[in-house]
Design an enzyme around this catalytic site. Structure first.
Site, short mmCIF file in Angstrom:
data_model
loop_
_atom_site.label_atom_id
_atom_site.label_comp_id
_atom_site.label_asym_id
_atom_site.label_seq_id
_atom_site.Cartn_x
_atom_site.Cartn_y
_atom_site.Cartn_z
CE1 TYR A 49 -4.21 0.26 -0.39
CE2 TYR A 49 -4.38 -1.50 1.11
CZ TYR A 49 -5.03 -0.72 0.32
OH TYR A 49 -6.25 -0.96 -0.20
CD GLU A 51 -4.44 4.60 0.35
OE1 GLU A 51 -3.66 3.83 0.97
OE2 GLU A 51 -5.58 4.31 0.57
CG ASP A 194 -8.54 9.68 -24.04
OD1 ASP A 194 -7.63 8.97 -24.33
OD2 ASP A 194 -9.72 9.05 -23.57
CB THR A 220 -4.88 3.34 -21.72
OG1 THR A 220 -5.01 3.34 -23.08
CG2 THR A 220 -6.42 3.87 -21.17
CE LYS A 223 -7.62 1.72 -25.18
NZ LYS A 223 -7.80 2.43 -24.03
NE ARG A 229 -7.06 -4.22 -19.21
CZ ARG A 229 -7.27 -4.23 -20.63
NH1 ARG A 229 -6.25 -4.95 -21.32
NH2 ARG A 229 -8.14 -3.45 -21.11
N1 DSN Z 1 -12.48 0.18 -24.61
C1 DSN Z 1 -11.52 0.80 -25.29
C2 DSN Z 1 -11.29 0.54 -26.46
O1 DSN Z 1 -11.55 -0.60 -26.97
O2 DSN Z 1 -11.28 1.43 -27.58
C3 DSN Z 1 -11.71 2.37 -24.84
O3 DSN Z 1 -11.75 2.42 -23.60
#
Ligand code: DSN
Length: 422
Positions: A49, A51, A194, A220, A223, A229
């Site tokens: 932990y 925080e 984003d 994120t 990707k 993730r």
């Molecule tokens: N779920 C994601 C996507 O597949 O593009 C977006 O958050």
């Protein structure tokens, strides 16, 4: 060990591994992390932990966690060219939630790309917190699916939103961040980019960066960036010391963001993820990664070109990034049916709305495909031609079980020639 403790879960993990290995993963938001990222994710860091932020924790024993998080922060700052990075968001939706929480009062107005035109839930979709706690005025694309900057500009003038989201989940074209920043500036709105889908392409130099144009950038990490993730929030400026509730001005953005993540919305950061992000950022800074990003786009263009040769319509008529949305209306099949037909031969895609879709989100008119995963496996343009052929045949011959068996076998055969974990 897992095999003895929980053979059921172990067997399911193994089956999922085989599925990923023997099939063609074409969901554009998915990727195949390196063994090093996987190792960091499966480490003892999950036990801790912490925080707070490096040097300012609410728990003891964080000397090494502080170092890991600081490394992740420094790598993110360097890679994206910003002076402040928060690497704690649990994922993309919480990151966007935090930005809204940081920059808006409940009931204030935000504008984002309509989800049915390629935007994201958290950019103001009616069912999401971003439209329930704020007033959302979504912008549409042009009839043929392009971002309509003139429309965004006129809406921004009329609606006077406090925040404009740009970035998409199903948009295959380069985004003009400069134009969007001019629009946001003239409306006195914060611009939030984003870049979840295109972060890896930006790092690899095949898509322009919003840094310098957007007030805040969220992404994120799993990707095109090919990490675990998780998510990051990037901006310029420095948090004030000591962190205190601050007025919602541009100068205070770093403080507002940090306070929104913790203690505003989240508790302890997921330290194993932070370590995985640090590793992924190190990998993303290499020339090999830049080459990977280029190949993602080359592959997407090759796949789109071949699919068009097979008579598929692609929203906007092609792609400049890692993905494409197929408009299946001319093929007499819905997105849901196509997703199922492709699943049956080991090709994984997701059904997707097309702009101005006459159908509903759970059975829309399109499917969305992308190349990041297959590019990581080492596939190139010639394999994309084969993939397009499999897709065309699987859709055309979906009622022919013998043909489906043949395509499934061909898919496996192709996949067996490309890398996966040993
Ligand atoms: N779920 C994601 C996507 O597949 O593009 C977006 O958050």
């Amino acid at each position: 060990m897992l095999r003895e403790t929980d053979p059921h879960i172990d067997a399911l993990i193994e089956k999922e591994k085989q599925r990923q290995m023997n099939g063609l993963e074409l969901i554009p938001s998915e990727n195949l992390v390196s063994p090093a990222v996987l190792e960091a994710m499966g480490s003892v860091l999950t036990n801790k932990y912490s925080e707070g932020y490096p040097g300012k924790r609410y728990y003891g024993g964080n000397v090494f966690i502080d170092e890991i998080e600081s490394i992740a922060i420094e790598r993110a700052k360097k890679l994206f060219g910003v002076s402040h990075a928060n690497v704690q968001p649990y994922s993309g939706s919480p990151a966007n939630h935090a930005v809204c929480f940081a920059l808006l009062n409940p009931g204030e107005k935000l504008m984002g790309m309509s989800i049915s035109h390629g935007g994201h839930l958290t950019h103001g979709a009616a069912v999401n917190f971003s439209a329930k706690y704020y007033v959302s005025v979504p912008y549409a694309t042009t009839q043929d699916g392009w971002l309509d900057y003139d429309l965004i500009e006129s809406m921004a003038k009329k609606e006077k939103p406090k925040l404009i989201f740009c970035g998409a989940t199903a948009y295959s074209r380069i985004i003009d961040f400069k134009r969007l920043s001019e629009i946001a500036l003239s409306a006195d709105a914060f611009l939030v980019a984003d870049i979840a889908h295109i972060a890896g392409l930006i790092v690899g130099g095949v898509h322009p960066s919003p840094v310098g144009y957007a007030d805040v950038t969220t992404t994120t990490t799993h990707k095109t960036l090919r990490g675990p993730r998780g998510a990051m929030i990037l901006c310029n400026g420095n948090p004030s010391e000591p962190l205190k509730a601050a007025e919602r001005s541009k100068e205070n953005i770093p403080t507002l963001i940090d306070r929104a993540i913790f203690p505003g919305l989240q508790g302890g950061p997921h330290n194993h993820t932070t370590a995985g992000i640090a590793v992924a950022l190190k990998e993303a800074a290499t020339p090999a990664f830049a080459e990977y990003a280029k190949q993602i786009v080359r592959n997407a263009k090759a796949l789109a070109g071949s699919l068009m040769d097979y008579g598929f319509d692609i929203v906007t008529g092609g792609t400049e990034n890692h993905l494409m949305v197929l408009d299946l209306r001319g093929k007499n099949i819905t997105g849901k049916e196509a997703e199922t037909a492709l699943d049956e031969v080991g090709i994984t895609v997701n059904k997707n709305m097309i702009p101005f879709d006459p159908r509903k989100p759970f059975d829309p008119s399109g499917i969305r495909l992308g190349t990041p995963f297959l590019t990581t496996r080492g596939m190139k343009e010639s394999e994309m031609k084969a993939v397009a052929e499999f897709i065309a045949k699987a859709i055309e011959l979906r009622s022919d079980s013998a043909a489906k068996e043949r395509i499934d076998a061909d898919v496996r055969e192709l996949c067996s020639n490309f890398i996966f974990y040993s």
